[in-house]
Design a protein around this motif. Structure first.
Motif, PDB file in Angstrom:
ATOM      1  N   CYS A 100      25.429  -2.177  89.700  1.00 19.68           N
ATOM      2  CA  CYS A 100      25.519  -0.908  89.838  1.00 19.68           C
ATOM      3  C   CYS A 100      25.397   0.203  90.937  1.00 19.68           C
ATOM      4  O   CYS A 100      25.788   1.310  90.982  1.00 19.68           O
ATOM      5  CB  CYS A 100      23.893  -0.481  88.819  1.00 19.68           C
ATOM      6  SG  CYS A 100      23.755  -0.893  87.230  1.00 19.68           S
ATOM      7  N   ILE A 101      24.959  -0.571  91.960  1.00 18.26           N
ATOM      8  CA  ILE A 101      24.973  -0.031  93.519  1.00 18.26           C
ATOM      9  C   ILE A 101      26.330  -0.221  94.242  1.00 18.26           C
ATOM     10  O   ILE A 101      27.074   0.662  94.745  1.00 18.26           O
ATOM     11  CB  ILE A 101      23.863  -0.222  94.352  1.00 18.26           C
ATOM     12  CG1 ILE A 101      22.465   0.443  93.729  1.00 18.26           C
ATOM     13  CG2 ILE A 101      24.067   0.556  95.495  1.00 18.26           C
ATOM     14  CD1 ILE A 101      21.408  -0.099  94.234  1.00 18.26           C
ATOM     15  N   GLY A 102      26.699  -1.489  94.139  1.00 19.76           N
ATOM     16  CA  GLY A 102      27.956  -1.868  94.778  1.00 19.76           C
ATOM     17  C   GLY A 102      29.299  -1.635  94.342  1.00 19.76           C
ATOM     18  O   GLY A 102      30.127  -1.297  95.102  1.00 19.76           O
ATOM     19  N   VAL A 103      29.433  -1.486  93.192  1.00 17.45           N
ATOM     20  CA  VAL A 103      30.639  -0.955  92.368  1.00 17.45           C
ATOM     21  C   VAL A 103      31.033   0.230  92.788  1.00 17.45           C
ATOM     22  O   VAL A 103      32.113   0.538  93.084  1.00 17.45           O
ATOM     23  CB  VAL A 103      30.488  -1.403  90.794  1.00 17.45           C
ATOM     24  CG1 VAL A 103      31.960  -0.904  90.290  1.00 17.45           C
ATOM     25  CG2 VAL A 103      30.730  -3.067  90.626  1.00 17.45           C
ATOM     26  N   PRO A 104      30.047   1.199  92.475  1.00 16.53           N
ATOM     27  CA  PRO A 104      30.331   2.583  93.009  1.00 16.53           C
ATOM     28  C   PRO A 104      30.775   2.762  94.412  1.00 16.53           C
ATOM     29  O   PRO A 104      31.647   3.326  94.780  1.00 16.53           O
ATOM     30  CB  PRO A 104      29.216   3.476  92.404  1.00 16.53           C
ATOM     31  CG  PRO A 104      28.541   2.516  91.392  1.00 16.53           C
ATOM     32  CD  PRO A 104      28.900   1.053  91.720  1.00 16.53           C
ATOM     33  N   LEU A 105      29.914   2.105  95.081  1.00 13.43           N
ATOM     34  CA  LEU A 105      30.294   2.081  96.577  1.00 13.43           C
ATOM     35  C   LEU A 105      31.485   1.656  96.872  1.00 13.43           C
ATOM     36  O   LEU A 105      32.502   2.354  97.738  1.00 13.43           O
ATOM     37  CB  LEU A 105      29.266   1.510  97.191  1.00 13.43           C
ATOM     38  CG  LEU A 105      27.661   2.063  97.740  1.00 13.43           C
ATOM     39  CD1 LEU A 105      26.968   1.330  98.485  1.00 13.43           C
ATOM     40  CD2 LEU A 105      28.094   3.555  98.686  1.00 13.43           C
TER      41      LEU A 105
END
Length: 288
Positions: A100-105
């Motif tokens: 949830c954090i890594g993919v958008p980043l």
């Protein structure tokens, strides 16, 4: 397969392709058994884990206790069943945090480029330099040991992994003709990312998620082994290995069965990941 279509195989052939892939079938069977064991443990276990029967301590495997008992008289099979849900929950939530954090980043870095891309990647390098164990030690020093802190530590470690995978996949999609056509039609980068980038990198993210899930179970077991994961009386596979290390010569079964549980679970998830990669990668499908 037309240009711009997601890389998932067509529905009419996916079942046959899946059944013909041995890694996928074996991985699915092993993973399903472990998941079913964890689910059943919520409603039924052979024995009550909170009931300490000192008279039954250190009993070898038998028809009464299939995996034997530990030094408190607890049934090892029951502990493995309950420990499976702890390992699965920690790994699943940690992978969810990382995704949830890594993919958008990663998608944001690929879409913006320039100094934003460089800053995000260097930040990921800094986070990636701290292993989950070291992060857990730092978090434990502040908040104390526990399953929640293990989830946070493993989840933080997963963030740069998914960011790198998402960025690499997105960077390969942005130069495509259909993305250029979408930009020419007036669509913004955020809309293009949602409509075109994410569907085309979903396959590699799914495969990476399966791999990180297996690594998350290993990490949770390692953290529990050193006392930074789930705390007693909650059973944990890693904690069971730690408790049995001083009795290896007397009762080797106390370490054998939780160790096999970890090995079989990680093996099943890795086989599942390899099978998904073969099924979802169009280049590998063309080579067959």
């Amino acid at each position: 397969m037309s240009i711009g279509e997601p890389v998932f195989p067509r529905t009419q052939s996916v079942v046959l392709q899946a059944l013909s892939n041995r890694s996928f079938v074996v991985g699915c069977v092993i993973t399903a058994i472990i998941a079913l064991m964890a689910l059943v443990s919520f409603f039924w276990t052979p024995y009550d884990i909170t009931n300490l029967v000192v008279a039954d301590k250190m009993k070898p495997p038998s028809w009464q206790h299939w995996f034997g008992t530990d030094h408190f008289g607890r049934d090892i099979l029951t502990m493995i069943m309950i420990g499976s849900r702890n390992s699965i929950a920690v790994a699943l939530v940690a992978v969810g945090i990382g995704m949830c954090i890594g993919v958008p980043l990663g998608c944001w870095a690929a879409a913006r480029g320039g100094w934003i891309d460089e800053a995000v990647m260097r930040f990921n390098d800094i986070v990636f330099a701290f292993p989950a164990l070291l992060s857990a030690v730092m978090i434990t020093a502040i908040f104390g040991p526990g399953a929640i802190n293990a989830i946070i530590a493993i989840g933080i470690f997963n963030v740069p992994v998914f960011a790198r995978v998402a960025r690499a996949g997105a960077m390969s999609i942005w130069p495509r003709e259909y993305v250029l056509a979408a930009r020419a039609s007036g669509k913004g980068k955020a809309q293009i990312t949602i409509e075109h980038i994410l569907p085309n990198i979903a396959a590699i993210l799914l495969v990476q998620g399966t791999i990180q899930f297996a690594l998350g179970i290993l990490a949770e077991s390692g953290l529990s082994y050193v006392g930074l994961g789930a705390q007693p009386p909650m059973p944990s596979w890693g904690r069971m290995l730690f408790d049995s290390q001083t009795r290896m010569m007397v009762a080797p079964y106390q370490a054998l069965f939780p160790g096999l549980a970890i090995v079989i679970t990680v093996l099943g998830l890795n086989l599942l990941g390899d099978g998904l990669r073969d099924l979802l990668d169009p280049r590998l499908r063309r080579e067959r």
